[in-house]
Design a protein around this motif. Sequence first.
Motif, short mmCIF file in Angstrom:
data_model
loop_
_atom_site.label_atom_id
_atom_site.label_comp_id
_atom_site.label_asym_id
_atom_site.label_seq_id
_atom_site.Cartn_x
_atom_site.Cartn_y
_atom_site.Cartn_z
N ARG A 90 0.81 -1.21 0.00
CA ARG A 90 0.00 0.00 0.00
C ARG A 90 0.85 1.27 0.00
NH1 ARG A 90 -5.77 -0.92 3.01
NH2 ARG A 90 -6.11 -3.04 2.27
N GLU A 117 -1.75 8.39 -2.95
CA GLU A 117 -3.10 8.68 -2.48
C GLU A 117 -3.52 10.12 -2.75
OE1 GLU A 117 -5.49 8.32 1.69
OE2 GLU A 117 -4.36 6.60 0.97
N ARG A 149 -6.87 10.82 -4.84
CA ARG A 149 -8.04 11.57 -4.35
C ARG A 149 -8.36 12.78 -5.23
NH1 ARG A 149 -9.78 10.45 0.88
NH2 ARG A 149 -8.48 9.02 2.08
N VAL A 207 -11.71 7.62 -0.89
CA VAL A 207 -10.89 6.43 -0.72
C VAL A 207 -11.14 5.87 0.66
CG1 VAL A 207 -8.53 5.58 -0.52
CG2 VAL A 207 -9.10 7.17 -2.34
N GLU A 262 -9.79 2.68 3.28
CA GLU A 262 -8.85 1.60 3.53
C GLU A 262 -9.47 0.60 4.47
OE1 GLU A 262 -4.66 2.13 3.84
OE2 GLU A 262 -4.83 4.30 3.55
N TYR A 300 -8.30 -2.21 -0.56
CA TYR A 300 -8.20 -0.77 -0.80
C TYR A 300 -9.36 -0.37 -1.69
CZ TYR A 300 -5.91 3.73 -1.43
OH TYR A 300 -5.61 5.07 -1.41
#
Length: 501
Positions: free
Chosen positions: A41, A46, A50, A58, A60, A64
Amino acid sequence: MANDHTYRDTAADLLPLVGGAGNETSVAHCMTRLRLGLRDRSLVQEERLRAHPAVLGVVEDDTYQIVLGPGTVARVTPEFEALVERERERGAAGTPVTAEELAVQGAALRAERKARNATPFKLLLRRIAAVFVPLIPALIGCGIIAGLNGVLVNLGWLPGVTPALAAIASGFMALIAVFVGHNTAKEFGGTPVLGGAVAAVIVFAGVSHVEAFGQRLSPGQGGVLGALGAAWLAVRIEKWCRRRVPVSLDVLVTPTITVLGAGLVTVFGLMYMAGEVSTWIGDAANWLLDNGGAVAGLVLGGLFLPLVMLGLHQALIPIHTTLIEQQGYTVLLPVLAMAGAGQVGAAIAVYFRLRRNTSVRTTIRSALWPGFLGVGEPLIYGVTLPLGRPFLTAAAGGALGGAFVGLVNQLGTEVGSTAIGPSGWALFPLLDGDRGLGEVVAVYAAGLLVGYAGGFLATYCFGFTRTMLAELNVAPAPAAPAAGGAPADHAAPDGVPSRLR
């Protein structure tokens, strides 16, 4: 996004942001989210993910999860899967490390996450949810057709067509136990068709000639709960046989023993017991709202958002399905949908309270319309939850909306949904109840207004401390490095200071 080419472009944009094809261990989707199994990950970009215009949020979890919204996710996912396969065929791992290193890192991440978050109970709920989630599109489609047919029948229109619509809308529900059995066996590691075969006994008309516990059985008795138990038992028997039956006889003996053993237990035990439990669930849900009224609605509407955050809302999926199978609609979903209304009201209040924070206001403007349509993740994870207090005041708004719907139910007007999955405005085509459609729609709409107003007022008045307002109600500035190279505690790109996260 209007065509396949655009969905393909979206998939092509997302793949490198999640580490490339070599970082993907699984690809799936639910109603709104692209669910990815990732080896590492830390390879996810990220912030850029986004910021992508197609991404609503998003999440988690064990997987994912990229929130793309209903409809869109069902079109992007196959393009994403095809792209992953093509990249693998070309040998493009897409990561700067070897597969062995990724496997080690991924195993370590999964072990750490399981140790921290994955309790046996929550894992069981996730597996049960995985049985029912694939059925939601059919429930929605058949529910809308049933509602349309009801309107046509009441108006006296198209009398030659309405019987066909009734058959189309009811066919899936008549055989839903078979689909539950198939998915249960698949989820728990058995042969799906054997799970479906055992569950099919429940809906077979011939069971009316069988007597169990001093009573004749009726087709459908036990419903989805009986199918769930029957298919799980079939998986256990099948696995037992696989370990003991010689390979040369396996193709004949294992399916026979599996269907026979699980089928007999289902007919002479599970159907009756699951039927009693199903009846109790239906009676309990009706009693709760008939007698608890506003108090029951207050508790259900107020606790639903925290339940979603804990993953415990998945326990309600078989309950909703049982109620729909028994009564034609679930009276719980419209009450729980008020939580989304509280979330929308809270986000609007944040928008007005943080007039100078252009970043948060931009996020709210992009996430608000999905929120009205029942897609709450962008508002939850992008606005209220990071701020803290607005998440609690959003739950308070949901509690007020739930109390209103619960009170009206106690006064004699049941409001239900013929399917699970949608909420907000998207639930209007699926509404049903014990009164005319106009009255049911009016009650639900009034409940949404109460939820919006409750979430707005609670957040506007109690969602921020003076310190929070002083720190948040400013135009976000880029973070500048502090002395020694440490980053200063300025607002992040979304306008929320790190210490408030």
